[in-house]
Design an enzyme around this catalytic site. Structure first.
Site, PDB file in Angstrom:
ATOM      1  CG  LEU A 159      -1.992  -0.985   1.161  1.00  0.00           C
ATOM      2  CD1 LEU A 159      -2.501  -0.887   2.831  1.00  0.00           C
ATOM      3  CD2 LEU A 159      -3.015  -0.930   0.246  1.00  0.00           C
ATOM      4  CG  ASP A 160       0.201   4.240  -2.952  1.00  0.00           C
ATOM      5  OD1 ASP A 160       0.895   3.259  -3.290  1.00  0.00           O
ATOM      6  OD2 ASP A 160      -0.552   4.939  -3.321  1.00  0.00           O
ATOM      7  CE  LYS A 161       5.499   8.822   4.803  1.00  0.00           C
ATOM      8  NZ  LYS A 161       6.561   9.943   4.792  1.00  0.00           N
TER       9      LYS A 161
END
Length: 346
Positions: A147-149
């Site tokens: 997942l993106d930050k």
């Protein structure tokens, strides 16, 4: 231009090659960057250090390519760095001896990389002292997907290599259902749209992704759950897992995720009642078959507090800020799939 890649070597390096065609006259550093998905600075460094050969000979970064030039690039492995186990609390929503599922908070990087060697999900997983699959390497121990930050929500981690192989194969075969809730600026042209556009590194900015016709196939289905004054509440269904896929696809149709500074949705943060560096994207629903038992694992992550408060403001429904799971209010979990989860194909 034709190209080929030898992929990642066991040491972590890689080799790729291409033959110049219609791009004759372009600078060598630009070509190396584009076809290696590197920054221009990285490409120039490789050239200066003798890792790039044109027709078997070294050239400068400013070299103007000629038609039929054969270019080979050797990308050395990154310098070794120990991944440190850290005692960082995690919200584990499912766990057995084969796998676990984490509800990742926004702001946490998933795996160590330059600039983020500590404080990541992998550091936290290692700090638990539990076995993790080794197939992805120590820096990505157990990770099946990412997942993106600044995206929160559900993420699968394999504890054994056997589970990692089965889950990764299921993911590639679109047998893992991943649904995200997003809020975008403006209003879609219909209540349901599909964006089927390939994604790759933006050739003008290697830190971003973009719609690139030579990129990897990417498809996202969007269903509008509610329409408010200035935004739409959406359910996003991934059919592929490209970097920043939902964010890029929504931006490409003129409706970026609110709070997304990278892809044009960062304005109006005060209107959306979002904290700094937070976009409205959450991995809320995850369904897959257990890699050993075959039983359906169906997990849901209610909106975190910051997104509940934002939704309450955007919808002019203040009661949502205290609702246990506002997604239920808008039918997020109502789909055409069999209620017993008999089919997990996407």
């Amino acid at each position: 231009m034709s190209s080929s890649s030898a992929g990642a070597a066991a040491s972590g390096g890689r080799r790729y090659a291409f033959t110049v065609g219609g791009e004759a006259g372009e600078r060598l550093d630009l070509l190396v960057a584009r076809y290696g998905e590197l920054s221009r600075t990285q490409a120039a460094t490789l050239i200066a250090n003798g890792h790039v050969l044109v027709n078997g000979a070294r050239q400068r970064a400013s070299y103007r390519s000629e038609s039929s030039d054969a270019v080979t690039v050797e990308v050395p492995p990154p310098p070794g760095r120990d991944i440190v186990a850290e005692q960082i609390p995690l919200d584990i929503v499912y766990e057995d001896e084969h796998l676990l599922v984490v509800d990742k908070p926004a702001g946490m990087v998933v795996h160590p990389a330059p600039g983020n060697w500590s404080g990541t999900l992998v550091n936290a997983l290692l700090g638990r002292g539990e076995p993790l699959a080794e197939g992805g390497g120590e820096d990505r121990a157990g990770l099946v997907h990412r997942l993106d930050k600044d995206t929160s929500g559900l993420l699968v981690v394999a504890k054994t290599d056997a589970s990692h192989r089965v889950l990764s194969t299921a993911l590639a075969a679109r047998q893992v259902t991943r649904r995200y809730v997003a809020v975008c600026w403006g209003h879609l042209n219909g209540d349901a749209i599909t964006v089927d556009q390939p994604i790759a590194r933006d050739p003008r900015d290697r830190t971003r992704m973009a719609i690139v016709q030579t990129g990897k196939v990417a498809r996202t289905d969007f269903v509008r759950l509610a329409r408010f004054d200035s935004v739409d509440l959406l359910r996003a269904h991934l059919h592929s897992g490209r970097t920043h896929q939902i964010r890029v696809h929504l931006s490409s149709v003129g409706h970026p995720v609110i709070g997304d500074d990278t892809y044009g949705g960062g304005g109006g943060r005060k209107l959306a009642a979002l904290p700094p560096r937070r976009h409205f994207l959450h991995a809320a629903w995850l369904r897959f078959r257990h890699p050993v038992s075959g039983a359906v694992v169906d997990l849901r992550s209610p909106l975190p507090t910051d997104l509940r408060q934002s939704l309450a403001v955007l919808s002019a429904m203040p009661e949502l800020a205290e609702h246990q799971d506002p997604l239920d209010v808008f039918g997020f979990y109502h789909t055409d799939e069999p209620a017993n989860g008999a089919s997990l194909s996407e």
